[in-house]
Design an enzyme around this catalytic site. Structure first.
Site, PDB file in Angstrom:
ATOM      1  N   ASN A   1       0.859  -1.186   0.000  1.00  0.00           N
ATOM      2  CA  ASN A   1       0.000   0.000   0.000  1.00  0.00           C
ATOM      3  C   ASN A   1       0.898   1.240   0.000  1.00  0.00           C
ATOM      4  OD1 ASN A   1      -1.642   2.143   0.535  1.00  0.00           O
ATOM      5  ND2 ASN A   1      -2.536   1.328   2.426  1.00  0.00           N
TER       6      ASN A   1
ATOM      7  N   PHE B   1       0.327   4.206   0.246  1.00  0.00           N
ATOM      8  CA  PHE B   1      -0.121   5.332   1.088  1.00  0.00           C
ATOM      9  C   PHE B   1      -0.145   5.016   2.585  1.00  0.00           C
ATOM     10  CE2 PHE B   1      -1.942   5.944  -3.143  1.00  0.00           C
ATOM     11  CZ  PHE B   1      -1.340   7.153  -3.457  1.00  0.00           C
TER      12      PHE B   1
ATOM     13  N   GLU C   1      -3.909   0.113  -5.810  1.00  0.00           N
ATOM     14  CA  GLU C   1      -4.252   1.380  -6.469  1.00  0.00           C
ATOM     15  C   GLU C   1      -5.410   2.088  -5.807  1.00  0.00           C
ATOM     16  OE1 GLU C   1      -4.866  -0.044 -10.417  1.00  0.00           O
ATOM     17  OE2 GLU C   1      -2.741  -0.597 -10.588  1.00  0.00           O
TER      18      GLU C   1
ATOM     19  N   GLY D   1       2.275  -2.668   4.841  1.00  0.00           N
ATOM     20  CA  GLY D   1       1.361  -1.587   5.204  1.00  0.00           C
ATOM     21  C   GLY D   1       1.036  -1.669   6.673  1.00  0.00           C
TER      22      GLY D   1
ATOM     23  N   ASP E   1      -2.266  -1.990   9.880  1.00  0.00           N
ATOM     24  CA  ASP E   1      -3.318  -2.914  10.305  1.00  0.00           C
ATOM     25  C   ASP E   1      -4.491  -2.919   9.321  1.00  0.00           C
ATOM     26  OD1 ASP E   1      -1.947  -3.569  12.709  1.00  0.00           O
ATOM     27  OD2 ASP E   1      -2.626  -1.675  13.570  1.00  0.00           O
TER      28      ASP E   1
ATOM     29  N   GLU F   1      -7.735  -5.857   5.225  1.00  0.00           N
ATOM     30  CA  GLU F   1      -8.248  -6.088   3.859  1.00  0.00           C
ATOM     31  C   GLU F   1      -7.870  -7.481   3.378  1.00  0.00           C
ATOM     32  OE1 GLU F   1      -7.526  -4.017   0.282  1.00  0.00           O
ATOM     33  OE2 GLU F   1      -8.052  -2.104   1.187  1.00  0.00           O
TER      34      GLU F   1
ATOM     35  N   SER G   1       0.607   3.045  10.391  1.00  0.00           N
ATOM     36  CA  SER G   1       0.641   4.048  11.461  1.00  0.00           C
ATOM     37  C   SER G   1       0.679   3.407  12.848  1.00  0.00           C
ATOM     38  CB  SER G   1      -0.593   4.939  11.367  1.00  0.00           C
ATOM     39  OG  SER G   1      -0.660   5.530  10.100  1.00  0.00           O
TER      40      SER G   1
ATOM     41  N   ARG H   1      -6.081  11.927   7.378  1.00  0.00           N
ATOM     42  CA  ARG H   1      -5.045  10.968   6.954  1.00  0.00           C
ATOM     43  C   ARG H   1      -3.784  11.685   6.481  1.00  0.00           C
ATOM     44  NH1 ARG H   1      -5.352   5.705   6.745  1.00  0.00           N
ATOM     45  NH2 ARG H   1      -7.288   4.828   7.496  1.00  0.00           N
TER      46      ARG H   1
ATOM     47  N   GLU I   1     -11.095   0.479  11.112  1.00  0.00           N
ATOM     48  CA  GLU I   1     -12.139   0.870  10.157  1.00  0.00           C
ATOM     49  C   GLU I   1     -13.369   1.279  10.946  1.00  0.00           C
ATOM     50  OE1 GLU I   1     -11.868   0.819   6.657  1.00  0.00           O
ATOM     51  OE2 GLU I   1      -9.765   0.472   7.208  1.00  0.00           O
TER      52      GLU I   1
HETATM   53  N1  LIG Z   1      -3.714   2.682  -3.140  1.00  0.00           N
HETATM   54  C1  LIG Z   1      -4.483   2.991  -2.123  1.00  0.00           C
HETATM   55  N2  LIG Z   1      -5.070   4.209  -2.020  1.00  0.00           N
HETATM   56  C2  LIG Z   1      -5.816   4.548  -0.961  1.00  0.00           C
HETATM   57  N3  LIG Z   1      -6.087   3.712   0.080  1.00  0.00           N
HETATM   58  C3  LIG Z   1      -5.537   2.497   0.038  1.00  0.00           C
HETATM   59  C4  LIG Z   1      -4.712   2.074  -1.045  1.00  0.00           C
HETATM   60  N4  LIG Z   1      -4.302   0.814  -0.796  1.00  0.00           N
HETATM   61  C5  LIG Z   1      -4.866   0.456   0.388  1.00  0.00           C
HETATM   62  N5  LIG Z   1      -5.604   1.454   0.893  1.00  0.00           N
HETATM   63  C6  LIG Z   1      -6.350   1.519   2.164  1.00  0.00           C
HETATM   64  O1  LIG Z   1      -5.618   2.314   3.097  1.00  0.00           O
HETATM   65  C7  LIG Z   1      -6.046   1.959   4.412  1.00  0.00           C
HETATM   66  C8  LIG Z   1      -4.988   2.258   5.458  1.00  0.00           C
HETATM   67  O2  LIG Z   1      -3.822   1.609   5.107  1.00  0.00           O
HETATM   68  P1  LIG Z   1      -2.801   0.956   6.135  1.00  0.00           P
HETATM   69  O3  LIG Z   1      -3.469   0.199   7.175  1.00  0.00           O
HETATM   70  O4  LIG Z   1      -1.810   0.254   5.293  1.00  0.00           O
HETATM   71  O5  LIG Z   1      -2.059   2.229   6.790  1.00  0.00           O
HETATM   72  P2  LIG Z   1      -2.353   3.124   8.053  1.00  0.00           P
HETATM   73  O6  LIG Z   1      -3.790   3.415   8.191  1.00  0.00           O
HETATM   74  O7  LIG Z   1      -1.416   4.258   7.964  1.00  0.00           O
HETATM   75  O8  LIG Z   1      -1.854   2.213   9.256  1.00  0.00           O
HETATM   76  P3  LIG Z   1      -2.620   1.516  10.502  1.00  0.00           P
HETATM   77  O9  LIG Z   1      -3.735   0.730   9.923  1.00  0.00           O
HETATM   78  O10 LIG Z   1      -1.549   0.651  11.110  1.00  0.00           O
HETATM   79  O11 LIG Z   1      -3.070   2.593  11.432  1.00  0.00           O
HETATM   80  C9  LIG Z   1      -6.394   0.507   4.342  1.00  0.00           C
HETATM   81  O12 LIG Z   1      -7.611   0.296   5.001  1.00  0.00           O
HETATM   82  C10 LIG Z   1      -6.513   0.193   2.856  1.00  0.00           C
HETATM   83  O13 LIG Z   1      -7.798  -0.281   2.553  1.00  0.00           O
HETATM   84  C1  LIG Z   2      -1.674   9.679  27.258  1.00  0.00           C
HETATM   85  C2  LIG Z   2      -2.270   9.057  26.095  1.00  0.00           C
HETATM   86  C3  LIG Z   2      -1.757   7.679  25.808  1.00  0.00           C
HETATM   87  C4  LIG Z   2      -2.763   6.955  24.973  1.00  0.00           C
HETATM   88  C5  LIG Z   2      -2.513   5.475  24.995  1.00  0.00           C
HETATM   89  C6  LIG Z   2      -3.801   4.748  24.907  1.00  0.00           C
HETATM   90  C7  LIG Z   2      -3.610   3.270  24.853  1.00  0.00           C
HETATM   91  C8  LIG Z   2      -3.579   2.774  23.446  1.00  0.00           C
HETATM   92  C9  LIG Z   2      -3.633   1.293  23.407  1.00  0.00           C
HETATM   93  C10 LIG Z   2      -3.314   0.825  22.042  1.00  0.00           C
HETATM   94  C11 LIG Z   2      -4.474   0.254  21.356  1.00  0.00           C
HETATM   95  C12 LIG Z   2      -4.192   0.002  19.922  1.00  0.00           C
HETATM   96  C13 LIG Z   2      -5.363  -0.629  19.302  1.00  0.00           C
HETATM   97  C14 LIG Z   2      -5.142  -0.847  17.858  1.00  0.00           C
HETATM   98  C15 LIG Z   2      -5.917  -0.427  16.949  1.00  0.00           C
HETATM   99  C16 LIG Z   2      -5.661  -0.638  15.498  1.00  0.00           C
HETATM  100  O1  LIG Z   2      -6.403  -1.703  15.027  1.00  0.00           O
HETATM  101  C17 LIG Z   2      -6.074   0.592  14.693  1.00  0.00           C
HETATM  102  C18 LIG Z   2      -5.642   0.413  13.258  1.00  0.00           C
HETATM  103  O2  LIG Z   2      -4.268   0.445  13.175  1.00  0.00           O
HETATM  104  N1  LIG Z   2      -5.470   1.795  15.208  1.00  0.00           N
HETATM  105  C19 LIG Z   2      -6.194   2.719  15.792  1.00  0.00           C
HETATM  106  O3  LIG Z   2      -7.388   2.646  15.905  1.00  0.00           O
HETATM  107  C20 LIG Z   2      -5.453   3.915  16.350  1.00  0.00           C
HETATM  108  C21 LIG Z   2      -5.281   3.749  17.826  1.00  0.00           C
HETATM  109  C22 LIG Z   2      -4.656   4.948  18.437  1.00  0.00           C
HETATM  110  C23 LIG Z   2      -4.456   4.746  19.931  1.00  0.00           C
HETATM  111  C24 LIG Z   2      -4.288   6.034  20.648  1.00  0.00           C
END
Ligand SMILES: Nc1ncnc2c1ncn2[C@@H]1O[C@H](COP(=O)(O)OP(=O)(O)OP(=O)(O)O)[C@@H](O)[C@H]1O
Ligand SMILES: CCCCCCCCCCCCC/C=C/[C@@H](O)[C@H](CO)NC(=O)CCCCC
Ligand SMILES: [Ca+2]
Length: 544
Positions: free
Chosen positions: A111, A113, A144, A170, A172, A177, A214, A278, A500
């Site tokens: 991914n 992005f 894409e 990428g 979570d 997906e 992220s 984002r 999501e």
């Molecule tokens: N080419 C693309 N353009 C836009 N969105 C995309 C593309 N490919 C995948 N995605 C979507 O982007 C979303 C977020 O991606 P991803 O989980 O990799 O990164 P993130 O959100 O930065 O990290 P995290 O999920 O760890 O917080 C996914 O749900 C996926 O469906």
């Molecule tokens: C003083 C403040 C400290 C805050 C700490 C709070 C404790 C956080 C516990 C961590 C939980 C992570 C749960 C994971 C969720 C992921 O599926 C999801 C997609 O990547 N991320 C978020 O929803 C984003 C989750 C963002 C968490 C803040």
């Protein structure tokens, strides 16, 4: 690996790959001759005895600390190029053995992005060279659009029967997906309809994750770190671990699978707010987290949950889930025994009975009603209250923000999730909860928190007129109070489902024990020596 006198033994389980090299005249390498042999009694070791020039390098893993893995080259000299070639071929052949379960063909989704938008570069610079060294054939797909990977999987455009695994580069969301696409394809392939209370089927292939997102919770929780090279090496070595998967229903219709967090209230509001930010990258979560914290919203809801039948296992029992975890191994064994029969568990019908018979909680902080003996599965409980957060996690959810995770003693593959309910509380109290969560400190003495280890749960917001009675202590609610309560109950949150947004608040969730296998081994117990770590971990080697 150990070296003794003129012999070198390499543990083939930890060999990444082997390549021919020119060894400088004064190098400190070992060499070996014709009488070197594969020791039949030690199936994972090749013994090499030194003589002669020319050479090859065996790349093995090392553990520099903090759960990170790195590569190290061990070079050997041979007396001629033919012998060198023979050794390279012998080692490559040994690594192909079924006993090692190493992947030979992978489909990699990247991914571009994700996270800080560096996924493509990370893959090219750090992952691909290692896959090449390990002779893994890769089909590369740069996504894409959202759901691109999922659609390719559901439509079976990738001929999944001919590959050993899927890898997502990428976060979570990207993993989610791929997971959803793979499970839906597997069900459709067997003509199983994904509907209310269906039994999902375990796919044959494993999923690997290279962290570039992220939060990277799944990678962190299954390897102990979020590190690109470490995750690549777990894939190459053919690690495998079964992880629990939830099926999530909205208004009694199946909507998706999840593996990390389902969060209503704080985590839902945070995610909804962060979704249109984002462009901020990973820092969007800190921004939206602070906003949701300041808002201090609380929502009325009714939660029904089915407790785990193992009363010794609890979110506060201080039993960590490490690689080779006994609790997960036992759950996995009983799960594989029971998959041949259809499992019957308490369902919606019993929920109705429960409604009729239960003595509902009137206050958010009071104890749950015990319905023991009222029907076949006495492990169901009901709680009504006003909640700042309702979180359910299927794994500990360790991540950079919170290394111990949302529920530090949650298990990867025990067939349970940890339900954490945070009742209405002040900002100071909630901050205490957040800080203790981030640092992994004790939370059980916070009287606005309830934690349970459960098999399934359902949530519904209390928004109907008929709900007012159950949340008020008065028999005849005065009109003025009714208006106030109506206003408060009409406010609902959304669910954060693995990152999501699910907009509808009424959901039900069931956990499916070790439904999917990842290329990982769980977090290695830091108190063990390297050779103990090597031996305790991977189920694939236990079976070999
Ligand atoms: N080419 C693309 N353009 C836009 N969105 C995309 C593309 N490919 C995948 N995605 C979507 O982007 C979303 C977020 O991606 P991803 O989980 O990799 O990164 P993130 O959100 O930065 O990290 P995290 O999920 O760890 O917080 C996914 O749900 C996926 O469906
Ligand atoms: C003083 C403040 C400290 C805050 C700490 C709070 C404790 C956080 C516990 C961590 C939980 C992570 C749960 C994971 C969720 C992921 O599926 C999801 C997609 O990547 N991320 C978020 O929803 C984003 C989750 C963002 C968490 C803040
Ligand atoms: Ca679990």
């Amino acid at each position: 690996m150990y070296l003794s006198g003129h012999e070198a033994s390499l543990d083939l389980r930890e060999v990444v790959g082997v390549k021919a090299v020119k060894i400088p005249a004064k190098s400190s390498t070992l060499s070996f001759g014709k009488n070197a042999k594969v020791d039949e009694n030690v199936p994972y070791c090749i013994e090499m005895q030194p003589i002669g020039p020319l050479g090859f390098s065996v790349v093995i893993i090392t553990r520099p600390g903090n759960h990170r893995w790195r590569c190290k080259q061990v070079s050997f000299q041979c007396k001629d190029s033919s012998l060198c070639h023979q050794w390279i071929t012998a080692i490559k052949e040994a690594l192909k053995s079924e006993a090692f379960c190493r992947p030979k063909k992978l489909v990699v989704f990247v991914n571009p992005f994700s996270g800080k938008k560096k996924a493509v570069k990370l893959y090219r610079d750090k992952v691909l060279p290692l896959f090449e060294l390990a002779d893994i054939h890769v089909t590369y797909i740069e996504t894409e659009r959202q759901n691109h990977a999922r659609d390719l999987l559901v439509q079976n455009s990738l001929d999944l029967k001919r590959i050993d695994g899927l890898v997502c580069v990428g976060g979570d969301g990207m993993f989610s997906e791929v997971l959803n696409g793979l499970l839906t394809f597997t069900a459709h392939d067997l003509h199983i309809e994904e509907m209310d209370r269906f039994e999902p089927v375990a796919p044959d292939i494993r999923i690997g994750i290279i962290p570039a997102g992220s939060t990277n919770t799944i990678v962190y929780t299954t390897t102990g770190t979020s590190d690109v090279v470490t995750s690549t090496l777990h894939i190459i070595l053919g690690d495998q671990i079964g992880i629990d998967v939830n099926s999530v229903n909205v208004n009694d219709q199946f909507v998706r699978y999840s593996v990390t967090l389902l969060g209503y209230g704080y985590m839902g509001d945070l995610l909804k707010d962060s979704d249109n930010k984002r462009w901020m990258g990973p820092s969007r979560y800190s921004w939206s987290g602070t906003k949701s914290f300041l808002a201090n919203n609380a929502y009325y809801g009714e939660i029904k949950y089915r407790l785990s039948s193992n009363s010794d296992s609890h979110p506060t029992d201080a039993v960590k889930c490490y690689s080779g975890c006994d609790i997960c191994s036992m759950a996995g064994q009983s799960n594989s025994r029971s998959t041949s029969k259809v499992e019957i568990s308490a369902g919606r019908d019993t929920d109705l009975q429960l409604d009729e018979q239960s003595d509902f909680m009137k206050h958010s902080n009071s104890q749950s009603s015990d319905l023991s003996g009222s029907y076949s599965d006495s492990n169901w409980r009901t709680v009504i209250g006003k909640f700042v957060a309702v979180n359910s996690v299927t794994m500990s959810c360790s991540c950079d923000l919170s290394p111990p995770g949302m529920s530090p003693y949650c298990h990867l593959g025990d067939g349970c999730m940890d339900l954490i309910m945070v009742s209405q509380c002040s900002r100071i109290e909630f901050l205490k909860f957040l800080l203790r969560t981030a640092k992994g400190e004790e939370r059980k003495n916070l009287d606005f928190i309830q934690m349970h280890r459960v098999k399934e749960f359902s949530f519904r917001p209390l928004t109907e007129d008929s709900d007012l009675l159950s949340i008020s202590s008065e028999e005849n609610i005065p009109q003025s109070k009714k208006v106030k309560l109506k206003r408060q109950t009409s406010r609902t949150s959304v669910w954060n489902c693995d990152g999501e947004v699910i907009d509808q608040p009424k959901i039900s969730v069931r956990v499916h024990c070790q439904l999917v296998k990842l290329f990982a081994r769980g977090v290695e117990d830091p108190s063990l020596q390297d050779d103990q770590k090597r031996n305790c971990c991977s189920p694939s080697f236990d079976n070999s």
